[in-house]
Scaffold this motif. Structure first.
Motif, PDB file in Angstrom:
ATOM      1  N   CYS A 289       0.853  -1.182   0.000  1.00  0.00           N
ATOM      2  CA  CYS A 289       0.000   0.000   0.000  1.00  0.00           C
ATOM      3  C   CYS A 289       0.892   1.235   0.000  1.00  0.00           C
ATOM      4  O   CYS A 289       1.860   1.299   0.751  1.00  0.00           O
ATOM      5  CB  CYS A 289      -0.889  -0.010   1.247  1.00  0.00           C
ATOM      6  N   ARG A 290       0.571   2.203  -0.839  1.00  0.00           N
ATOM      7  CA  ARG A 290       1.326   3.462  -0.858  1.00  0.00           C
ATOM      8  C   ARG A 290       0.624   4.447   0.069  1.00  0.00           C
ATOM      9  O   ARG A 290      -0.554   4.724  -0.077  1.00  0.00           O
ATOM     10  CB  ARG A 290       1.403   4.019  -2.273  1.00  0.00           C
ATOM     11  N   THR A 291       1.365   4.978   1.019  1.00  0.00           N
ATOM     12  CA  THR A 291       0.815   5.937   1.983  1.00  0.00           C
ATOM     13  C   THR A 291       1.556   7.263   1.842  1.00  0.00           C
ATOM     14  O   THR A 291       2.486   7.383   1.045  1.00  0.00           O
ATOM     15  CB  THR A 291       0.981   5.409   3.431  1.00  0.00           C
ATOM     16  N   GLU A 292       1.170   8.226   2.652  1.00  0.00           N
ATOM     17  CA  GLU A 292       1.854   9.526   2.645  1.00  0.00           C
ATOM     18  C   GLU A 292       3.310   9.387   3.079  1.00  0.00           C
ATOM     19  O   GLU A 292       4.160  10.177   2.704  1.00  0.00           O
ATOM     20  CB  GLU A 292       1.130  10.501   3.576  1.00  0.00           C
ATOM     21  N   ARG A 293       3.590   8.369   3.885  1.00  0.00           N
ATOM     22  CA  ARG A 293       4.948   8.133   4.393  1.00  0.00           C
ATOM     23  C   ARG A 293       5.784   7.275   3.447  1.00  0.00           C
ATOM     24  O   ARG A 293       6.946   7.035   3.701  1.00  0.00           O
ATOM     25  CB  ARG A 293       4.864   7.453   5.757  1.00  0.00           C
ATOM     26  N   GLY A 294       5.186   6.753   2.382  1.00  0.00           N
ATOM     27  CA  GLY A 294       5.887   5.867   1.448  1.00  0.00           C
ATOM     28  C   GLY A 294       5.194   4.512   1.381  1.00  0.00           C
ATOM     29  O   GLY A 294       4.051   4.369   1.808  1.00  0.00           O
ATOM     30  N   TRP A 295       5.886   3.519   0.847  1.00  0.00           N
ATOM     31  CA  TRP A 295       5.309   2.195   0.692  1.00  0.00           C
ATOM     32  C   TRP A 295       5.309   1.433   2.011  1.00  0.00           C
ATOM     33  O   TRP A 295       6.264   1.495   2.780  1.00  0.00           O
ATOM     34  CB  TRP A 295       6.081   1.385  -0.347  1.00  0.00           C
ATOM     35  N   GLU A 296       4.193   0.727   2.256  1.00  0.00           N
ATOM     36  CA  GLU A 296       4.080  -0.146   3.422  1.00  0.00           C
ATOM     37  C   GLU A 296       3.580  -1.500   2.950  1.00  0.00           C
ATOM     38  O   GLU A 296       2.843  -1.603   1.973  1.00  0.00           O
ATOM     39  CB  GLU A 296       3.093   0.430   4.448  1.00  0.00           C
ATOM     40  N   GLY A 297       3.986  -2.541   3.664  1.00  0.00           N
ATOM     41  CA  GLY A 297       3.552  -3.884   3.322  1.00  0.00           C
ATOM     42  C   GLY A 297       2.805  -4.513   4.480  1.00  0.00           C
ATOM     43  O   GLY A 297       3.153  -4.306   5.638  1.00  0.00           O
ATOM     44  N   ARG A 298       1.745  -5.269   4.146  1.00  0.00           N
ATOM     45  CA  ARG A 298       1.034  -6.024   5.178  1.00  0.00           C
ATOM     46  C   ARG A 298       1.717  -7.368   5.293  1.00  0.00           C
ATOM     47  O   ARG A 298       1.800  -8.123   4.325  1.00  0.00           O
ATOM     48  CB  ARG A 298      -0.442  -6.195   4.846  1.00  0.00           C
ATOM     49  N   VAL A 299       2.219  -7.664   6.475  1.00  0.00           N
ATOM     50  CA  VAL A 299       3.026  -8.850   6.719  1.00  0.00           C
ATOM     51  C   VAL A 299       2.331  -9.718   7.753  1.00  0.00           C
ATOM     52  O   VAL A 299       1.809  -9.220   8.749  1.00  0.00           O
ATOM     53  CB  VAL A 299       4.427  -8.436   7.219  1.00  0.00           C
ATOM     54  N   VAL A 300       2.320 -11.024   7.489  1.00  0.00           N
ATOM     55  CA  VAL A 300       1.778 -11.988   8.446  1.00  0.00           C
ATOM     56  C   VAL A 300       2.949 -12.780   9.012  1.00  0.00           C
ATOM     57  O   VAL A 300       3.769 -13.307   8.259  1.00  0.00           O
ATOM     58  CB  VAL A 300       0.765 -12.938   7.765  1.00  0.00           C
ATOM     59  N   SER A 301       3.021 -12.831  10.342  1.00  0.00           N
ATOM     60  CA  SER A 301       4.110 -13.537  11.019  1.00  0.00           C
ATOM     61  C   SER A 301       3.533 -14.438  12.100  1.00  0.00           C
ATOM     62  O   SER A 301       2.449 -14.187  12.621  1.00  0.00           O
ATOM     63  CB  SER A 301       5.065 -12.545  11.684  1.00  0.00           C
ATOM     64  N   VAL A 302       4.273 -15.474  12.444  1.00  0.00           N
ATOM     65  CA  VAL A 302       3.939 -16.314  13.583  1.00  0.00           C
ATOM     66  C   VAL A 302       4.940 -15.970  14.670  1.00  0.00           C
ATOM     67  O   VAL A 302       6.139 -16.100  14.470  1.00  0.00           O
ATOM     68  CB  VAL A 302       4.005 -17.816  13.218  1.00  0.00           C
ATOM     69  N   VAL A 303       4.424 -15.469  15.795  1.00  0.00           N
ATOM     70  CA  VAL A 303       5.297 -14.999  16.867  1.00  0.00           C
ATOM     71  C   VAL A 303       4.938 -15.680  18.187  1.00  0.00           C
ATOM     72  O   VAL A 303       3.808 -16.120  18.391  1.00  0.00           O
ATOM     73  CB  VAL A 303       5.207 -13.461  17.041  1.00  0.00           C
ATOM     74  N   TRP A 304       5.925 -15.766  19.084  1.00  0.00           N
ATOM     75  CA  TRP A 304       5.709 -16.314  20.412  1.00  0.00           C
ATOM     76  C   TRP A 304       5.307 -15.183  21.343  1.00  0.00           C
ATOM     77  O   TRP A 304       6.007 -14.181  21.467  1.00  0.00           O
ATOM     78  CB  TRP A 304       6.973 -16.992  20.941  1.00  0.00           C
ATOM     79  N   ILE A 305       4.157 -15.320  21.989  1.00  0.00           N
ATOM     80  CA  ILE A 305       3.688 -14.326  22.944  1.00  0.00           C
ATOM     81  C   ILE A 305       3.606 -15.019  24.308  1.00  0.00           C
ATOM     82  O   ILE A 305       2.888 -16.019  24.455  1.00  0.00           O
ATOM     83  CB  ILE A 305       2.307 -13.765  22.535  1.00  0.00           C
ATOM     84  N   ASP A 306       4.374 -14.497  25.265  1.00  0.00           N
ATOM     85  CA  ASP A 306       4.368 -15.098  26.603  1.00  0.00           C
ATOM     86  C   ASP A 306       2.943 -15.176  27.140  1.00  0.00           C
ATOM     87  O   ASP A 306       2.136 -14.279  26.917  1.00  0.00           O
ATOM     88  CB  ASP A 306       5.240 -14.282  27.559  1.00  0.00           C
ATOM     89  N   ALA A 307       2.636 -16.233  27.831  1.00  0.00           N
ATOM     90  CA  ALA A 307       1.338 -16.499  28.449  1.00  0.00           C
ATOM     91  C   ALA A 307       0.261 -16.857  27.424  1.00  0.00           C
ATOM     92  O   ALA A 307      -0.855 -17.165  27.796  1.00  0.00           O
ATOM     93  CB  ALA A 307       0.867 -15.328  29.312  1.00  0.00           C
ATOM     94  N   VAL A 308       0.589 -16.795  26.156  1.00  0.00           N
ATOM     95  CA  VAL A 308      -0.374 -17.163  25.117  1.00  0.00           C
ATOM     96  C   VAL A 308       0.170 -18.307  24.275  1.00  0.00           C
ATOM     97  O   VAL A 308      -0.532 -19.251  23.945  1.00  0.00           O
ATOM     98  CB  VAL A 308      -0.712 -15.958  24.205  1.00  0.00           C
ATOM     99  N   GLY A 309       1.427 -18.218  23.926  1.00  0.00           N
ATOM    100  CA  GLY A 309       2.044 -19.209  23.041  1.00  0.00           C
ATOM    101  C   GLY A 309       2.188 -18.634  21.647  1.00  0.00           C
ATOM    102  O   GLY A 309       2.299 -17.426  21.462  1.00  0.00           O
ATOM    103  N   TRP A 310       2.195 -19.505  20.644  1.00  0.00           N
ATOM    104  CA  TRP A 310       2.346 -19.063  19.262  1.00  0.00           C
ATOM    105  C   TRP A 310       1.069 -18.398  18.782  1.00  0.00           C
ATOM    106  O   TRP A 310      -0.030 -18.873  19.032  1.00  0.00           O
ATOM    107  CB  TRP A 310       2.669 -20.245  18.345  1.00  0.00           C
ATOM    108  N   ALA A 311       1.232 -17.288  18.084  1.00  0.00           N
ATOM    109  CA  ALA A 311       0.088 -16.542  17.562  1.00  0.00           C
ATOM    110  C   ALA A 311       0.425 -15.987  16.181  1.00  0.00           C
ATOM    111  O   ALA A 311       1.580 -15.699  15.886  1.00  0.00           O
ATOM    112  CB  ALA A 311      -0.268 -15.397  18.503  1.00  0.00           C
TER     113      ALA A 311
END
Length: 89
Positions: A52-74
């Motif tokens: 997506c092109r914004t006023e600040r420049g190009w941005e990308g929507r990224v999907v990641s799998v991350v470890w969140i303490d007390a929750v686990g993988w999200a």
């Protein structure tokens, strides 16, 4: 005079909507190529799914799998500046 939709080299309107070029077997439907690309964010593997092109420049929507303490993988989807997204060859 041409006969409207489907009279050219590109097939009928139905063929074009179904993703087939003119003259191809109608039982074979072309599979669209996904825009998603592998990338890295802060060294972690991720999947870039949209730009997506914004006023600040190009941005990308990224999907990641991350470890969140007390929750686990999200799974986390976020918009990041292009400079934060590293392509993976």
């Amino acid at each position: 005079m041409r006969e409207g939709y489907g009279s050219g080299d590109h097939g009928t309107l139905a063929d074009r909507v179904a993703g087939r070029a003119g003259g191809e077997d109608p039982s074979v439907v072309a599979t669209p190529v996904t825009p998603a690309r592998h990338c890295r964010v802060a060294g972690e593997p991720s999947l870039l799914v949209e730009w997506c092109r914004t006023e600040r420049g190009w941005e990308g929507r990224v999907v990641s799998v991350v470890w969140i303490d007390a929750v686990g993988w999200a799974t986390v989807a976020r918009w990041l500046p292009a400079a934060d997204i590293e392509p993976v060859p």
